[in-house]
Design a protein around this motif. Structure first.
Motif, PDB file in Angstrom:
ATOM      1  N   MET A 237       1.015  -1.161   0.098  1.00 21.47           N
ATOM      2  CA  MET A 237      -0.064   0.139   0.088  1.00 21.47           C
ATOM      3  C   MET A 237       0.857   1.273  -0.008  1.00 21.47           C
ATOM      4  O   MET A 237       0.425   2.516  -0.807  1.00 21.47           O
ATOM      5  N   ASP A 238       1.802   1.447   0.719  1.00 23.79           N
ATOM      6  CA  ASP A 238       2.885   2.509   0.523  1.00 23.79           C
ATOM      7  C   ASP A 238       3.376   2.619  -0.743  1.00 23.79           C
ATOM      8  O   ASP A 238       3.539   3.886  -1.262  1.00 23.79           O
ATOM      9  N   HIS A 239       3.877   1.523  -1.490  1.00 20.94           N
ATOM     10  CA  HIS A 239       4.047   1.809  -2.739  1.00 20.94           C
ATOM     11  C   HIS A 239       3.179   2.196  -3.608  1.00 20.94           C
ATOM     12  O   HIS A 239       3.485   3.120  -4.436  1.00 20.94           O
ATOM     13  N   LEU A 240       1.823   1.687  -3.598  1.00 21.56           N
ATOM     14  CA  LEU A 240       0.899   2.019  -4.337  1.00 21.56           C
ATOM     15  C   LEU A 240       0.392   3.748  -4.233  1.00 21.56           C
ATOM     16  O   LEU A 240       0.447   4.373  -5.060  1.00 21.56           O
ATOM     17  N   ARG A 241       0.797   4.064  -2.656  1.00 20.54           N
ATOM     18  CA  ARG A 241       0.397   5.640  -2.432  1.00 20.54           C
ATOM     19  C   ARG A 241       1.357   6.507  -3.190  1.00 20.54           C
ATOM     20  O   ARG A 241       1.079   7.675  -3.405  1.00 20.54           O
ATOM     21  N   GLY A 242       2.513   5.815  -3.492  1.00 18.59           N
ATOM     22  CA  GLY A 242       3.762   7.025  -3.991  1.00 18.59           C
ATOM     23  C   GLY A 242       3.099   7.141  -5.425  1.00 18.59           C
ATOM     24  O   GLY A 242       3.875   8.145  -6.221  1.00 18.59           O
ATOM     25  N   ALA A 243       2.343   6.322  -6.159  1.00 16.38           N
ATOM     26  CA  ALA A 243       1.842   6.569  -7.548  1.00 16.38           C
ATOM     27  C   ALA A 243       1.037   7.939  -7.541  1.00 16.38           C
ATOM     28  O   ALA A 243       0.631   8.451  -8.677  1.00 16.38           O
ATOM     29  N   LEU A 244       0.532   8.320  -6.336  1.00 19.36           N
ATOM     30  CA  LEU A 244      -0.400   9.258  -6.238  1.00 19.36           C
ATOM     31  C   LEU A 244       0.472  10.653  -5.851  1.00 19.36           C
ATOM     32  O   LEU A 244      -0.282  11.777  -5.714  1.00 19.36           O
ATOM     33  N   ARG A 245       1.733  10.978  -5.751  1.00 17.42           N
ATOM     34  CA  ARG A 245       2.548  11.967  -5.760  1.00 17.42           C
ATOM     35  C   ARG A 245       2.073  12.936  -6.861  1.00 17.42           C
ATOM     36  O   ARG A 245       2.025  12.640  -7.966  1.00 17.42           O
ATOM     37  N   PRO A 246       1.996  14.177  -6.484  1.00 15.79           N
ATOM     38  CA  PRO A 246       1.572  15.226  -7.459  1.00 15.79           C
ATOM     39  C   PRO A 246       2.604  15.354  -8.521  1.00 15.79           C
ATOM     40  O   PRO A 246       4.094  15.191  -8.008  1.00 15.79           O
ATOM     41  N   GLY A 247       2.306  16.002  -9.597  1.00 20.23           N
ATOM     42  CA  GLY A 247       3.277  16.257 -10.609  1.00 20.23           C
ATOM     43  C   GLY A 247       3.688  15.137 -11.524  1.00 20.23           C
ATOM     44  O   GLY A 247       4.282  15.075 -12.505  1.00 20.23           O
ATOM     45  N   LEU A 248       3.298  13.858 -11.416  1.00 25.90           N
ATOM     46  CA  LEU A 248       3.333  12.759 -12.149  1.00 25.90           C
ATOM     47  C   LEU A 248       2.614  12.633 -13.159  1.00 25.90           C
ATOM     48  O   LEU A 248       1.217  12.705 -13.212  1.00 25.90           O
ATOM     49  N   SER A 249       2.940  12.269 -14.331  1.00 27.39           N
ATOM     50  CA  SER A 249       2.122  11.920 -15.717  1.00 27.39           C
ATOM     51  C   SER A 249       1.488  10.770 -15.445  1.00 27.39           C
ATOM     52  O   SER A 249       1.840   9.743 -14.455  1.00 27.39           O
ATOM     53  N   LEU A 250       0.406  10.554 -16.122  1.00 25.48           N
ATOM     54  CA  LEU A 250      -0.370   9.061 -16.220  1.00 25.48           C
ATOM     55  C   LEU A 250       0.811   8.073 -16.397  1.00 25.48           C
ATOM     56  O   LEU A 250       0.770   6.986 -15.786  1.00 25.48           O
ATOM     57  N   LYS A 251       1.551   8.147 -17.477  1.00 23.66           N
ATOM     58  CA  LYS A 251       2.593   7.090 -17.783  1.00 23.66           C
ATOM     59  C   LYS A 251       3.581   6.834 -16.536  1.00 23.66           C
ATOM     60  O   LYS A 251       3.871   5.749 -16.321  1.00 23.66           O
ATOM     61  N   GLN A 252       4.022   8.035 -15.893  1.00 22.21           N
ATOM     62  CA  GLN A 252       4.830   7.783 -14.707  1.00 22.21           C
ATOM     63  C   GLN A 252       4.070   7.100 -13.438  1.00 22.21           C
ATOM     64  O   GLN A 252       4.639   6.379 -12.837  1.00 22.21           O
ATOM     65  N   ARG A 253       2.768   7.262 -13.362  1.00 24.37           N
ATOM     66  CA  ARG A 253       1.956   6.776 -12.231  1.00 24.37           C
ATOM     67  C   ARG A 253       1.852   5.057 -12.444  1.00 24.37           C
ATOM     68  O   ARG A 253       2.301   4.312 -11.643  1.00 24.37           O
ATOM     69  N   TRP A 254       1.570   4.892 -13.838  1.00 30.81           N
ATOM     70  CA  TRP A 254       1.610   3.472 -14.209  1.00 30.81           C
ATOM     71  C   TRP A 254       2.926   2.741 -14.177  1.00 30.81           C
ATOM     72  O   TRP A 254       2.940   1.721 -13.545  1.00 30.81           O
ATOM     73  N   ARG A 255       4.029   3.356 -14.495  1.00 30.74           N
ATOM     74  CA  ARG A 255       5.349   3.002 -14.399  1.00 30.74           C
ATOM     75  C   ARG A 255       5.565   2.405 -12.843  1.00 30.74           C
ATOM     76  O   ARG A 255       6.047   1.415 -12.428  1.00 30.74           O
ATOM     77  N   HIS A 256       5.085   3.380 -12.087  1.00 29.95           N
ATOM     78  CA  HIS A 256       5.517   3.399 -10.518  1.00 29.95           C
ATOM     79  C   HIS A 256       4.785   2.027 -10.123  1.00 29.95           C
ATOM     80  O   HIS A 256       5.480   1.105  -9.303  1.00 29.95           O
ATOM     81  N   VAL A 257       3.501   1.932 -10.280  1.00 33.96           N
ATOM     82  CA  VAL A 257       2.657   0.943 -10.001  1.00 33.96           C
ATOM     83  C   VAL A 257       3.268  -0.373 -10.112  1.00 33.96           C
ATOM     84  O   VAL A 257       3.117  -1.426  -9.409  1.00 33.96           O
ATOM     85  N   THR A 258       3.630  -0.501 -11.352  1.00 31.75           N
ATOM     86  CA  THR A 258       4.121  -1.930 -12.003  1.00 31.75           C
ATOM     87  C   THR A 258       5.463  -2.140 -11.589  1.00 31.75           C
ATOM     88  O   THR A 258       5.730  -3.489 -11.554  1.00 31.75           O
ATOM     89  N   ARG A 259       6.289  -1.141 -11.209  1.00 33.09           N
ATOM     90  CA  ARG A 259       7.569  -1.650 -10.762  1.00 33.09           C
ATOM     91  C   ARG A 259       7.616  -1.850  -9.096  1.00 33.09           C
ATOM     92  O   ARG A 259       8.305  -1.196  -8.242  1.00 33.09           O
ATOM     93  N   TYR A 260       7.060  -2.944  -8.926  1.00 33.07           N
ATOM     94  CA  TYR A 260       7.078  -3.550  -7.415  1.00 33.07           C
ATOM     95  C   TYR A 260       7.759  -5.047  -7.520  1.00 33.07           C
ATOM     96  O   TYR A 260       7.230  -5.760  -8.605  1.00 33.07           O
ATOM     97  N   VAL A 261       8.472  -5.093  -6.558  1.00 34.84           N
ATOM     98  CA  VAL A 261       9.136  -6.550  -6.508  1.00 34.84           C
ATOM     99  C   VAL A 261       9.178  -7.037  -5.135  1.00 34.84           C
ATOM    100  O   VAL A 261       9.629  -6.067  -4.217  1.00 34.84           O
ATOM    101  N   LYS A 262       9.018  -8.325  -4.673  1.00 37.85           N
ATOM    102  CA  LYS A 262       9.050  -8.665  -3.419  1.00 37.85           C
ATOM    103  C   LYS A 262      10.584  -9.266  -3.374  1.00 37.85           C
ATOM    104  O   LYS A 262      11.233  -9.241  -4.229  1.00 37.85           O
ATOM    105  N   PRO A 263      11.233  -9.172  -2.119  1.00 37.58           N
ATOM    106  CA  PRO A 263      12.778  -9.739  -2.103  1.00 37.58           C
ATOM    107  C   PRO A 263      12.711 -11.091  -2.736  1.00 37.58           C
ATOM    108  O   PRO A 263      11.868 -11.957  -2.664  1.00 37.58           O
ATOM    109  N   VAL A 264      13.853 -11.381  -3.447  1.00 37.91           N
ATOM    110  CA  VAL A 264      14.117 -12.406  -4.055  1.00 37.91           C
ATOM    111  C   VAL A 264      15.502 -13.238  -3.363  1.00 37.91           C
ATOM    112  O   VAL A 264      16.536 -13.008  -3.725  1.00 37.91           O
TER     113      VAL A 264
END
Length: 273
Positions: A237-264
């Protein structure tokens, strides 16, 4: 193929990768190879590289570096008539690769004069090579470097990527590694969105080397982050909230949402000295 030592080479230039990447590569090679071998690094800075690694000055490109292109054209210097004191087949491995299985078959597969590349999995319908992991006979095809030096910008404009140029320039064509040996982290290991929020990246059965072309870096995903400046394994949820930062384009918000990875954990296990 030969009783000579197996030759593994890498290239380090600039500041993107420090000597620890070379040292880590040596450690991984030593754990996944049998018989005599040598690891050779061509670099513009030898400081900090462990003594077991043989180092040579990185050959000069010999022409202006192409502009307006994403390709890593510095790697074409490997195709000159001479390359340090090497001769015969050599296996090139990118510094951000993770070796997870035996390398022996990379030296016995095909013929000594073959150029064998990983498949470019980003374009699976085309027979294109990807140069994160490739074997080539040193000095056998110097025309590749000579043609590039004669018209570097023209070559780059026509092919866009160094690996596309190599694919099209080998007489008789390239060969490709068996499908399961060389795996692409984002395409073969990382669960598709949104499953990556719930499942860690898997290590495909039979993989020998996992590559990371275009990122992220294995050291980052090992601890659950996409970039070095991101927090380690933030709650979803913290990562998802990061996509709501002001000033991001729609493309940047989507890229942020998809760039999530659990420890490997399997990266941390293998990607070490």
């Amino acid at each position: 193929m030969t009783s000579a030592p197996k030759q593994i080479i890498c290239v380090k230039w600039g500041t993107a990768y420090g000597p620890e990447y070379v040292n880590r590569l040596y450690g991984m090679v030593s754990r996944h190879i049998t018989g005599p071998f040598r690891v050779v690094c061509f670099t513009d800075d030898k400081r900090g590289i462990r003594p077991e690694v043989q180092t040579f000055d990185l050959p000069e490109l010999g022409c202006p570096h192409p502009q307006r292109t994403m390709g890593k054209w510095r790697k074409v210097v490997l195709w000159g008539e001479t390359l340090g004191d090497l001769s015969g087949p050599a296996l090139f491995v990118d510094l951000d690769s993770v070796i997870v299985g035996s390398l022996d078959d990379y030296f016995s597969y095909g013929e000594p004069d073959d150029v064998i590349l990983a498949r470019n999995w980003a374009k699976p319908l085309q027979r294109l090579g990807q140069t994160s992991v490739f074997r080539f006979p040193v000095g056998r095809y110097p025309h590749i470097l000579a043609k590039f030096r004669a018209d570097p910008q023209g070559v780059a404009d026509r092919h866009r990527f160094e690996q596309h140029y190599i694919t099209s320039s080998v007489p008789g064509g390239i060969k490709l590694w068996p499908e399961g040996w060389t795996r692409h982290f984002r395409l073969h290991c990382l669960p598709p969105f949104p499953l990556r929020y719930f499942m860690p990246a898997r290590l495909p059965k039979g993989a020998r080397i996992v590559t990371f072309p275009g990122g992220p870096n294995p050291g980052d995903v090992a601890v659950g982050r996409w970039t070095p400046d991101a927090p380690e394994h933030p709650p979803a949820m913290d990562h998802l909230r990061g996509a709501l930062r002001p000033g991001l384009s729609l493309k940047q918000r989507w890229r942020h949402v998809t760039r999530y990875v659990k420890p490997v954990p399997w990266i941390a296990e293998h990607w070490r000295e």
